[in-house]
Scaffold this motif. Structure first.
Motif, PDB file in Angstrom:
ATOM      1  N   ARG A   1      43.565  43.961  35.501  1.00 53.01           N
ATOM      2  CA  ARG A   1      43.209  43.635  36.680  1.00 53.01           C
ATOM      3  C   ARG A   1      44.138  43.545  37.975  1.00 53.01           C
ATOM      4  O   ARG A   1      45.347  43.337  37.825  1.00 53.01           O
TER       5      ARG A   1
ATOM      6  N   SER B   1      43.815  42.044  41.781  1.00 56.79           N
ATOM      7  CA  SER B   1      42.895  41.215  42.924  1.00 56.79           C
ATOM      8  C   SER B   1      41.599  41.180  42.181  1.00 56.79           C
ATOM      9  O   SER B   1      41.288  40.739  41.110  1.00 56.79           O
ATOM     10  N   GLU B   2      40.794  41.597  43.064  1.00 54.57           N
ATOM     11  CA  GLU B   2      39.277  41.565  42.477  1.00 54.57           C
ATOM     12  C   GLU B   2      38.647  42.899  42.098  1.00 54.57           C
ATOM     13  O   GLU B   2      37.589  43.137  41.916  1.00 54.57           O
ATOM     14  N   ASP B   3      39.628  43.792  41.392  1.00 52.24           N
ATOM     15  CA  ASP B   3      39.210  45.028  40.855  1.00 52.24           C
ATOM     16  C   ASP B   3      39.616  45.181  39.467  1.00 52.24           C
ATOM     17  O   ASP B   3      40.418  44.441  38.921  1.00 52.24           O
TER      18      ASP B   3
ATOM     19  N   PRO C   1      34.581  47.099  40.489  1.00 48.67           N
ATOM     20  CA  PRO C   1      34.734  45.626  40.821  1.00 48.67           C
ATOM     21  C   PRO C   1      34.943  44.692  39.806  1.00 48.67           C
ATOM     22  O   PRO C   1      34.331  45.117  38.467  1.00 48.67           O
ATOM     23  N   PHE C   2      35.892  43.815  39.480  1.00 44.70           N
ATOM     24  CA  PHE C   2      35.956  42.989  38.170  1.00 44.70           C
ATOM     25  C   PHE C   2      34.859  41.988  38.316  1.00 44.70           C
ATOM     26  O   PHE C   2      34.746  41.207  39.017  1.00 44.70           O
ATOM     27  N   GLU C   3      34.139  42.281  37.194  1.00 37.47           N
ATOM     28  CA  GLU C   3      33.060  41.225  37.013  1.00 37.47           C
ATOM     29  C   GLU C   3      32.926  40.648  35.254  1.00 37.47           C
ATOM     30  O   GLU C   3      33.264  41.582  34.599  1.00 37.47           O
ATOM     31  N   GLN C   4      32.985  39.283  35.548  1.00 39.25           N
ATOM     32  CA  GLN C   4      33.348  38.693  34.073  1.00 39.25           C
ATOM     33  C   GLN C   4      31.915  38.383  33.504  1.00 39.25           C
ATOM     34  O   GLN C   4      30.810  38.270  34.008  1.00 39.25           O
TER      35      GLN C   4
END
Length: 358
Positions: free
Chosen positions: A287, A289-291, A352-355
């Motif tokens: 990961r 940041s937000e990516d 994009p980092f999606e949890q």
């Protein structure tokens, strides 16, 4: 509450009656507030209510008239709306005057006929406003309906595109695997052929169970990748080495299903298969940041072609993966091919980092 309001908007008939009742109730309320500035008898409230009720009843037939002429030419619509609004206003003025005279005992009979005409004109503007609101709301509802249809059509086309891009890879992969199984059978390596067929069955089951338009946790994507690599290891044995470097933080991050398989297949075809002693494929995920950053690298001989030409002519795997990412993320992604150090090629993906929701 939101669901109730949404169902109300979708039911046009119910929505009309709610607006009709609210509009004429508002008309009566505004006139009542205005009457407070003057000294009026209590019976005047009844006059206001009867006037609003008369307007409510008179405008109901207008709705059915306008629905019948909805598809008429613009000029005919204008003429009919003006005529219907004036006739309705005249009828309303007669009823209004009767209630004033019979109930309120206005005590005044105008000598000039212009009094009735002026009263009709005043109500004509109200009827014209009602007609304008009716057509405005009706057109807005139609536009919203067309917008929903367009969004649905776009969504269906988008899903069809994603399915096409994903399933284009399966025939290519199946051809290679079945050809390898056939070769093993010919050389009487039946045990290896059976193992390979078993792994293929599990991999195809995973492929069928995961829609290409959906995203899955990276951990499950890696499991599918290892199924594929187990198939390839039957072919390459010790010549194929795989290293995984996946941060615990990103194991539950969402990624497109079977995104990595075509990239690994590309590395095996253009790197591992061309090296006499085999080679290594390294998959990393972390990961930033937000990516979510994912890279697939090999230590193969690389390419004599420029990198930009490789991106255009790199086969089905690279092209389809990039197009899938574009379809899913729009401009919010990156997909690059670069030289690996000290040798080989490296594919880098940023999405994009999606949890996964707990």
């Amino acid at each position: 509450m939101n669901q109730t309001w949404k169902s109300l908007l979708e039911d046009r008939n119910r929505f009309f009656w709610v607006l009709q009742a609210a509009g004429w109730s508002g008309y009566a309320l505004v006139h009542y507030i205005g009457s407070l500035m003057h000294e009026m008898r209590d019976i005047y409230v009844l006059i206001l209510l009867l006037g609003a009720y008369a307007g409510f009843l008179i405008t109901v037939p207008l709705r059915y008239l306008y629905r019948r002429i909805w598809d008429a030419t613009p000029w005919l619509l204008i003429v009919v709306v003006l005529a219907a609004s004036y006739v309705s206003a005249a009828l309303w003025a007669v009823i209004d005057n009767a209630t004033y005279w019979e109930i309120y005992k206005f005590g005044f009979r105008p000598d000039s006929p212009w009094f009735y005409f002026k009263n009709t004109i005043a109500k004509f503007y109200i009827m014209l406003s009602w007609s304008g609101l009716y057509f405005g709301i009706k057109y807005y509802q139609m536009l919203q309906e067309e917008k929903q249809k367009a969004l649905l059509a776009t969504s269906m086309a988008h899903q069809a595109q994603l399915k096409m891009l994903r399933y284009q890879l399966n025939p290519h992969f199946l051809f290679n695997t079945l050809n390898a199984i056939s070769t093993l059978i010919l050389v009487k390596e039946n045990e290896l052929a059976n193992r390979m067929m078993s792994k293929l069955s599990l991999f195809l089951r995973f492929s069928l169970d995961n829609e290409p338009i959906k995203k899955i946790p990276l951990e499950r994507e890696i499991e599918a990748l290892m199924l594929y690599l187990d198939i390839e290891k039957v072919r390459f044995d010790e010549r194929l080495k795989v290293s995984l470097d996946i941060d615990d933080e990103v194991k539950q991050a969402l990624v497109p299903s079977l995104m990595l398989q075509p990239l690994i297949e590309n590395s095996i075809k253009y790197a591992i298969a061309k090296m006499e002693d085999g080679g290594e494929i390294i998959v990393k995920a972390q990961r930033f940041s937000e990516d979510l950053l994912i890279s697939v690298a090999d230590n193969g001989p690389g390419s004599k072609k420029p990198i930009k030409d490789m991106m255009k002519q790199g086969g089905v795997g690279l092209v389809n993966t990039r197009e899938r990412l574009q379809a899913l993320y729009g401009k919010n992604y990156s997909f690059t091919l670069a030289e690996n150090k000290p040798q080989g090629l490296r594919v880098e993906i940023r999405i994009p980092f999606e949890q996964v929701e707990s």
